[in-house]
Design an enzyme around this catalytic site. Structure first.
Site, mmCIF file in Angstrom:
data_model
loop_
_atom_site.group_PDB
_atom_site.id
_atom_site.type_symbol
_atom_site.label_atom_id
_atom_site.label_comp_id
_atom_site.label_asym_id
_atom_site.label_seq_id
_atom_site.Cartn_x
_atom_site.Cartn_y
_atom_site.Cartn_z
ATOM 1 N N TYR A 142 0.683 -0.987 0.168
ATOM 2 C CA TYR A 142 0.180 -0.320 0.049
ATOM 3 C C TYR A 142 1.093 1.111 0.243
ATOM 4 C CZ TYR A 142 -3.110 3.434 1.661
ATOM 5 O OH TYR A 142 -4.138 4.696 1.998
ATOM 6 N N ASP A 237 9.865 2.117 -1.315
ATOM 7 C CA ASP A 237 8.575 3.681 0.171
ATOM 8 C C ASP A 237 8.913 2.986 2.064
ATOM 9 O OD1 ASP A 237 6.466 4.264 1.309
ATOM 10 O OD2 ASP A 237 4.581 3.572 0.200
ATOM 11 N N LYS A 265 5.470 9.448 9.029
ATOM 12 C CA LYS A 265 5.350 8.687 9.940
ATOM 13 C C LYS A 265 5.892 9.445 10.809
ATOM 14 C CE LYS A 265 2.364 4.708 8.017
ATOM 15 N NZ LYS A 265 1.135 4.984 8.423
#
Ligand code: HOZ
Length: 425
Positions: A142, A237, A265
């Site tokens: 994702y 990623d 994050k």
């Protein structure tokens, strides 16, 4: 009616599904979510005053534990100086330099406000730099919710059994080639089919959105070799793994150097931040230097940057990652031993502060194996643990997170609860 239920009903009247991000709605585990009122260290408290040991950590950022006093103080100090300027600040340079100093493959970096923006922009940059259209992504990975990446995606897309989104015209994803994670032969075949058309491969170097799935030996090295041979860019990623599995993210552990990296994050310390960076010659294609456009009013926001800078500095403490890895290991080894004592098929895996728990005998290596886990038993485990005051991700397709504040007492309380829960599964 409990206060949490009351809040959920109220939320459902005002917000679609009662939540601002789908996994939070508990659809895959049933029931309704607790509404969080505050958090400190390894704990969350809900609107009824119930305390939970938290293994979600805001899906990654809370590596220092929730509401770390130094991070909060930095946020307060920055806020007093102004919330957003839409103009350059010195702290942004500090942040860019801090990222570059930690992750050697990043020579230049651009700050954005979320992981979705980071991956979307990195893909656009790869296409602009190479002049090619096709991208390769892997099933169950994702990379945020931009159109061309919402094909056979992980996280909430898997949770709801609908890995491709409505509202994305087929033309928008016709250039997205989706392959099996850990299947290098499929990648070779794609390059054979489209030798001059593939702009980039984007990959989670440890997948964390179909639960946690490690790359098979040679997989990432193989992707690197294929990209170099065919003039495509390799994008790691590391929104989830960056600064969480080790000081340089997964690329520092596996020794594979991507052309571009996406982060989010942890680098925002809990505030909204993302970043993409990499080779200087590639980054030079971004506006205002180059023709690839990307922009954002809140990019490099001073409050978010202040939180991120303190967080990055604190991760430099000697032994931080050894301690984090050891503590996460105690959780996973303890849960595994407990499950086995009670005859429940179970396994786990971890790296740094990232972990996966699986209701099957061995850790999965592909989405097919993740999907074959015993999801019904996971649901009972999840609710048993929640009732016992332990908050795991409300989906069997999400990874878990441990912070540096998860000490032995917190972990023992988790394992004591697990012993009772596994006994009754
Ligand atoms: N996409 C996140 C999990 N991989 C969930 C974000 C959220 O619900 O806050």
């Amino acid at each position: 009616m409990t206060r949490n239920t009351e809040l959920f009903e109220r939320a459902c009247r005002a917000i679609p599904g009662g939540v601002n991000s789908p996994v939070r709605a508990f659809r895959s585990v049933g029931g309704t979510p607790p509404f969080i009122q505050r958090a400190q260290g390894p704990y969350l408290w809900d609107a009824e005053g119930t305390r939970y040991v938290d293994y979600v950590g805001s899906w990654g950022p809370a590596i220092l534990g929730h509401a770390d006093p130094e991070v909060v103080q930095a946020v307060q100090a920055a806020a007093e100086g102004g919330l957003s300027f839409g103009a350059p600040t010195e702290a942004e340079i500090d942040m860019a330099e801090a990222i570059i100093a930690r992750i050697p493959s990043i020579e230049q970096v651009r700050l954005v406000s979320s992981g979705t923006e980071a991956t979307m922009s990195a893909i656009r940059l790869a296409r602009g730099y190479t002049g090619r259209t096709k991208i390769i992504k892997f099933e169950g990975c994702y990379h945020g919710h931009s159109d061309s990446l919402l094909v056979k995606a992980g996280s909430g897309m898997l949770t709801f059994g609908n890995p491709s989104s409505a509202g994305v015209p087929p033309e928008f994803v016709q250039h997205t080639v989706v392959l099996d994670y850990n299947n290098l032969d499929a990648v070779k075949a794609a390059f054979a089919q489209y030798p001059d058309d593939i702009a980039c491969i984007i990959v989670e170097p440890i997948a964390g959105n179909m639960n946690m799935v490690r790359p098979a030996p040679g997989f990432l090295e193989g992707l690197r070799a294929l990209c170099s041979r065919h003039g495509a860019l390799l994008i790691f990623d590391e929104v989830m793994t960056g600064l969480r599995v080790g000081p340089q993210g997964m690329q520092g552990l596996c020794g594979v150097t991507p052309d571009l990296t996406t982060l989010a994050k942890i680098i925002g310390g809990g505030m909204p931040v993302g970043a993409f960076g990499g080779r200087a010659d590639v980054m030079a294609e971004i506006a205002p230097l180059g023709a690839v456009y990307q922009a954002g009013t809140l990019s490099g926001n001073p409050v978010a940057v202040a939180a991120g800078l303190v967080t990055l500095r604190r991760l430099e403490q000697p032994g931080f990652y050894d301690t984090l890895h050891a503590q996460t290991g105690k959780v996973i080894q303890g849960l595994t031993a407990c499950a086995r004592r009670h005859g429940v098929p179970f396994s786990g895996d971890w790296q740094g502060g990232l972990f996966g728990i699986y209701f099957r005998d061995t850790p999965p290596t592909s989405l097919a194996e993740v999907s074959a886990c015993d999801l019904e038993t996971f649901k009972r485990f999840f609710h048993g643990m929640l009732d016992a005051g332990v908050h795991f991700a409300p989906s069997a397709f999400e990874a878990g997170f441990v912070s540096i504040t998860h000490d032995d007492t917190v972990i023992q309380a988790t394992l004591d609860a697990a012993d009772r829960v596994f006994a009754n599964l």
